[in-house]
Scaffold this motif. Structure first.
Motif, PDB file in Angstrom:
ATOM      1  N   PRO A 295      -8.501 -76.729  60.834  1.00 31.83           N
ATOM      2  CA  PRO A 295      -8.322 -76.503  62.264  1.00 31.83           C
ATOM      3  C   PRO A 295      -8.321 -77.802  63.067  1.00 31.83           C
ATOM      4  CG  PRO A 295     -10.046 -75.082  61.372  1.00 31.83           C
ATOM      5  CD  PRO A 295      -9.713 -76.075  60.318  1.00 31.83           C
ATOM      6  N   THR A 296      -7.583 -77.776  64.161  1.00 33.94           N
ATOM      7  CA  THR A 296      -7.658 -78.870  65.121  1.00 33.94           C
ATOM      8  C   THR A 296      -8.936 -78.760  65.946  1.00 33.94           C
ATOM      9  OG1 THR A 296      -5.238 -78.911  65.259  1.00 33.94           O
ATOM     10  CG2 THR A 296      -6.459 -79.965  67.061  1.00 33.94           C
ATOM     11  N   ILE A 297      -9.269 -77.527  66.316  1.00 36.51           N
ATOM     12  CA  ILE A 297     -10.500 -77.218  67.055  1.00 36.51           C
ATOM     13  C   ILE A 297     -11.125 -75.992  66.399  1.00 36.51           C
ATOM     14  CG2 ILE A 297     -11.339 -76.129  69.184  1.00 36.51           C
ATOM     15  CD1 ILE A 297     -11.096 -78.969  69.687  1.00 36.51           C
ATOM     16  N   GLU A 298     -12.439 -75.989  66.247  1.00 37.00           N
ATOM     17  CA  GLU A 298     -13.145 -74.791  65.838  1.00 37.00           C
ATOM     18  C   GLU A 298     -14.475 -74.729  66.590  1.00 37.00           C
ATOM     19  OE1 GLU A 298     -14.432 -74.536  61.738  1.00 37.00           O
ATOM     20  OE2 GLU A 298     -14.668 -76.711  61.611  1.00 37.00           O
ATOM     21  N   TYR A 299     -14.988 -73.516  66.732  1.00 35.62           N
ATOM     22  CA  TYR A 299     -16.301 -73.348  67.353  1.00 35.62           C
ATOM     23  C   TYR A 299     -17.004 -72.177  66.691  1.00 35.62           C
ATOM     24  CZ  TYR A 299     -14.072 -69.658  70.242  1.00 35.62           C
ATOM     25  OH  TYR A 299     -13.399 -68.526  70.677  1.00 35.62           O
ATOM     26  N   THR A 300     -18.323 -72.189  66.769  1.00 35.13           N
ATOM     27  CA  THR A 300     -19.135 -71.155  66.124  1.00 35.13           C
ATOM     28  C   THR A 300     -19.384 -69.992  67.083  1.00 35.13           C
ATOM     29  OG1 THR A 300     -21.250 -72.087  66.811  1.00 35.13           O
ATOM     30  CG2 THR A 300     -20.270 -72.946  64.777  1.00 35.13           C
ATOM     31  N   HIS A 301     -20.095 -68.990  66.587  1.00 36.25           N
ATOM     32  CA  HIS A 301     -20.383 -67.809  67.387  1.00 36.25           C
ATOM     33  C   HIS A 301     -21.691 -67.933  68.171  1.00 36.25           C
ATOM     34  CE1 HIS A 301     -17.513 -64.850  65.134  1.00 36.25           C
ATOM     35  NE2 HIS A 301     -16.892 -65.897  65.648  1.00 36.25           N
ATOM     36  N   ASP A 302     -22.104 -69.143  68.457  1.00 39.38           N
ATOM     37  CA  ASP A 302     -23.267 -69.347  69.308  1.00 39.38           C
ATOM     38  C   ASP A 302     -22.987 -68.851  70.718  1.00 39.38           C
ATOM     39  OD1 ASP A 302     -24.433 -70.563  67.148  1.00 39.38           O
ATOM     40  OD2 ASP A 302     -24.013 -72.605  67.829  1.00 39.38           O
ATOM     41  N   ASN A 303     -24.058 -68.481  71.424  1.00 35.44           N
ATOM     42  CA  ASN A 303     -23.972 -68.105  72.840  1.00 35.44           C
ATOM     43  C   ASN A 303     -23.017 -66.937  73.094  1.00 35.44           C
ATOM     44  OD1 ASN A 303     -25.768 -70.220  73.769  1.00 35.44           O
ATOM     45  ND2 ASN A 303     -24.095 -71.634  73.315  1.00 35.44           N
ATOM     46  N   GLY A 304     -22.897 -66.044  72.113  1.00 32.37           N
ATOM     47  CA  GLY A 304     -22.139 -64.821  72.322  1.00 32.37           C
ATOM     48  C   GLY A 304     -20.664 -64.889  72.035  1.00 32.37           C
ATOM     49  N   ALA A 305     -20.161 -66.021  71.577  1.00 34.56           N
ATOM     50  CA  ALA A 305     -18.737 -66.118  71.250  1.00 34.56           C
ATOM     51  C   ALA A 305     -18.410 -65.249  70.045  1.00 34.56           C
ATOM     52  CB  ALA A 305     -18.358 -67.569  70.973  1.00 34.56           C
ATOM     53  N   CYS A 306     -17.152 -64.731  69.988  1.00 32.25           N
ATOM     54  CA  CYS A 306     -16.819 -63.860  68.867  1.00 32.25           C
ATOM     55  C   CYS A 306     -15.350 -63.842  68.500  1.00 32.25           C
ATOM     56  CB  CYS A 306     -17.248 -62.417  69.165  1.00 32.25           C
ATOM     57  SG  CYS A 306     -16.136 -61.528  70.273  1.00 32.25           S
ATOM     58  N   SER A 307     -14.439 -64.194  69.415  1.00 32.96           N
ATOM     59  CA  SER A 307     -13.026 -63.927  69.139  1.00 32.96           C
ATOM     60  C   SER A 307     -12.139 -64.817  70.001  1.00 32.96           C
ATOM     61  CB  SER A 307     -12.717 -62.447  69.414  1.00 32.96           C
ATOM     62  OG  SER A 307     -11.396 -62.133  69.077  1.00 32.96           O
ATOM     63  N   VAL A 308     -11.442 -65.745  69.357  1.00 30.29           N
ATOM     64  CA  VAL A 308     -10.639 -66.709  70.093  1.00 30.29           C
ATOM     65  C   VAL A 308      -9.352 -66.071  70.636  1.00 30.29           C
ATOM     66  CG1 VAL A 308      -9.310 -67.552  68.097  1.00 30.29           C
ATOM     67  CG2 VAL A 308      -9.763 -69.083  70.035  1.00 30.29           C
ATOM     68  N   THR A 309      -8.939 -66.530  71.795  1.00 32.23           N
ATOM     69  CA  THR A 309      -7.655 -66.159  72.392  1.00 32.23           C
ATOM     70  C   THR A 309      -6.866 -67.439  72.616  1.00 32.23           C
ATOM     71  OG1 THR A 309      -8.548 -64.198  73.495  1.00 32.23           O
ATOM     72  CG2 THR A 309      -6.502 -65.093  74.356  1.00 32.23           C
ATOM     73  N   TYR A 326      -3.852 -78.071  77.029  1.00 30.43           N
ATOM     74  CA  TYR A 326      -3.813 -76.764  76.361  1.00 30.43           C
ATOM     75  C   TYR A 326      -5.077 -75.986  76.685  1.00 30.43           C
ATOM     76  CZ  TYR A 326      -3.895 -73.241  72.649  1.00 30.43           C
ATOM     77  OH  TYR A 326      -3.974 -72.060  71.952  1.00 30.43           O
ATOM     78  N   PHE A 327      -4.911 -74.700  77.062  1.00 25.52           N
ATOM     79  CA  PHE A 327      -6.026 -73.835  77.417  1.00 25.52           C
ATOM     80  C   PHE A 327      -6.189 -72.724  76.374  1.00 25.52           C
ATOM     81  CE2 PHE A 327      -4.989 -75.929  81.305  1.00 25.52           C
ATOM     82  CZ  PHE A 327      -6.190 -76.032  81.999  1.00 25.52           C
ATOM     83  N   TYR A 328      -7.445 -72.400  76.059  1.00 22.46           N
ATOM     84  CA  TYR A 328      -7.767 -71.288  75.175  1.00 22.46           C
ATOM     85  C   TYR A 328      -9.069 -70.665  75.656  1.00 22.46           C
ATOM     86  CZ  TYR A 328     -11.148 -74.405  72.840  1.00 22.46           C
ATOM     87  OH  TYR A 328     -12.195 -75.241  72.561  1.00 22.46           O
ATOM     88  N   ALA A 329      -9.462 -69.530  75.065  1.00 21.40           N
ATOM     89  CA  ALA A 329     -10.624 -68.789  75.568  1.00 21.40           C
ATOM     90  C   ALA A 329     -11.294 -68.026  74.439  1.00 21.40           C
ATOM     91  CB  ALA A 329     -10.192 -67.825  76.670  1.00 21.40           C
ATOM     92  N   ASP A 330     -12.447 -67.418  74.767  1.00 17.73           N
ATOM     93  CA  ASP A 330     -13.125 -66.504  73.862  1.00 17.73           C
ATOM     94  C   ASP A 330     -13.347 -65.177  74.572  1.00 17.73           C
ATOM     95  OD1 ASP A 330     -14.817 -66.442  71.128  1.00 17.73           O
ATOM     96  OD2 ASP A 330     -15.851 -65.267  72.671  1.00 17.73           O
ATOM     97  N   PHE A 331     -13.019 -64.072  73.917  1.00 18.13           N
ATOM     98  CA  PHE A 331     -13.100 -62.744  74.533  1.00 18.13           C
ATOM     99  C   PHE A 331     -14.519 -62.363  74.904  1.00 18.13           C
ATOM    100  CE2 PHE A 331     -13.857 -58.179  73.974  1.00 18.13           C
ATOM    101  CZ  PHE A 331     -13.055 -57.688  74.999  1.00 18.13           C
TER     102      PHE A 331
END
Length: 386
Positions: A295-309, A326-331
């Motif tokens: 991956p170019t960017i990855e993040y863990t499920h800390d602080n309630g994250a669960c699903s990348v958009t 570039y913009f992205y989000a977590d549901f």
């Protein structure tokens, strides 16, 4: 698993710390507060995507998961018409009408393309025509099914994005077939269209041959496959030739992949189920022989994250300071983050607290390059300068 419908309770966390590289503007204002959301429309029924025909500065086309495409006035947000209501759509959970794109020559040929799950759950990519007498209405009987991918066992991981590349080919993102851990190993199987990015001739539905051949055309495997090793690619986009792709993780990591240059993504193996992000998944060790794309960017499920958009690179004019970002989000966590891609690295990583939104289902981009955020609750908002 794509979770934007399966979650029935709000998992929203406002994360206010920038992810590296925060700086102030010339007047001392934190850069991350220079953008905000402007509500364009509300009370839509589970909107999951927004786009516009090439060059159309006056209208927005919004997909509702149940099968309707609404035409909105870009300035007022008023609903002008129902462009199309698809019948025979299985909706709910991660199924439904999930993707829409307009032909680059739409103004001449009136063609547009949809990505949906049919009455049997099959992933379906179909072409339609706009009405010859009313630009706000499509011809429902004009449907031509270009690709149908059986998806009989599990309901989740359908993918859902469609977009045209600079080569004039139609690209389609398809999930791995569902359940947990890709039990059938579809994503690594070159004979299966599940867990792949497909490259399609928009006229015939066969492999596109513009510029180059798809990687498995001459070497075995399914001829439509462009990239593989994907779990549930929820939104990809092109910025010129460059390909940005968000892939939803299993239970620990979310990722954004960027491939740059002509033929971006061709033949790449993004790793699933061998890897989840940059970590071994199955097997749990010695999973990468050097051929996998990390991956170019990855993040863990800390602080309630669960699903990348996955989102878009900003190319509008309203906020020139963020051109090329570039913009992205977590549901679940609700955050919106960004970076600039340069020489293989994600630079200027930042979080935008004023853009945070609960149950963010998708980004959208209009014909002027301005960006939008859609939420499961029915809102469509434009990203604007604060």
């Amino acid at each position: 698993m794509r979770r934007f419908i399966l979650w029935t309770t709000l998992c929203f966390t406002s994360l206010l710390t920038a992810c590296g590289g925060e700086s102030d503007t010339q007047d001392g204002t934190p850069a991350s507060t220079t953008l905000k959301l402007q509500t364009i429309a509300s009370n839509l029924n589970s909107p999951v995507f927004l786009t516009a025909p090439p060059g159309d500065a006056n209208r927005l086309f919004v997909l509702e998961q149940g099968g309707a495409i609404r035409v909105l006035d870009r300035a007022t947000g008023n609903v002008l018409s129902t462009f199309l209501t698809l019948t025979g759509v299985t909706s709910g959970g991660e199924r439904g009408l999930l993707g829409l794109t307009f032909d680059p020559n739409y103004n001449a040929n009136g063609r547009f393309y949809t990505h949906y799950t049919d009455a049997n759950g099959a992933i379906t990519i179909a072409r339609f025509l706009v009405s010859s007498t009313d630009v706000n209405i499509a011809e429902p009987t004009s449907q031509v099914i270009l690709v149908s991918i059986p998806h009989p066992t599990f309901a989740n991981h359908n993918g859902g994005m469609l977009a045209f590349g600079s080569d004039g080919c139609l690209y389609a993102a398809v999930g791995d077939g569902g359940s947990s851990g890709d039990p059938n190993n579809n994503a690594q199987n070159p004979a299966s269209r599940l867990g792949k990015l497909l490259r399609i001739d928009p006229t015939t539905g066969i492999a596109c041959t513009n510029g180059t051949l798809n990687p498995f055309v001459l070497s075995g495997g399914d001829p439509l496959i462009w990239s593989y090793g994907l779990r549930n690619p929820w939104r990809f986009s092109f910025d010129g030739d460059d390909l940005y792709l968000g892939d939803v993780g299993q239970g620990a990591r979310e990722e954004i992949n960027v491939s740059s240059g002509l033929n971006a993504g061709r033949g790449l193996n993004y790793g699933w189920r061998l890897m989840e992000g940059s970590a071994c998944f199955n097997p749990t060790a010695d999973c990468n022989n050097g051929t996998l794309t990390l991956p170019t960017i990855e993040y863990t499920h800390d602080n309630g994250a669960c699903s990348v958009t996955g989102g878009y690179v900003y190319r509008g004019q309203a906020a020139p300071a963020i051109q090329g970002t570039y913009f992205y989000a977590d549901f679940c966590a609700g955050f919106v983050r960004s970076f600039r891609f340069n020489n293989g690295s994600a630079l200027e990583q930042r979080e935008w607290p004023l853009l945070a939104a609960p149950s963010l289902t998708s980004f959208g981009q209009d014909a002027l390059g301005e960006l939008y955020i859609l939420t499961q609750g029915g809102n469509v908002s434009r990203i604007v300068p604060n």
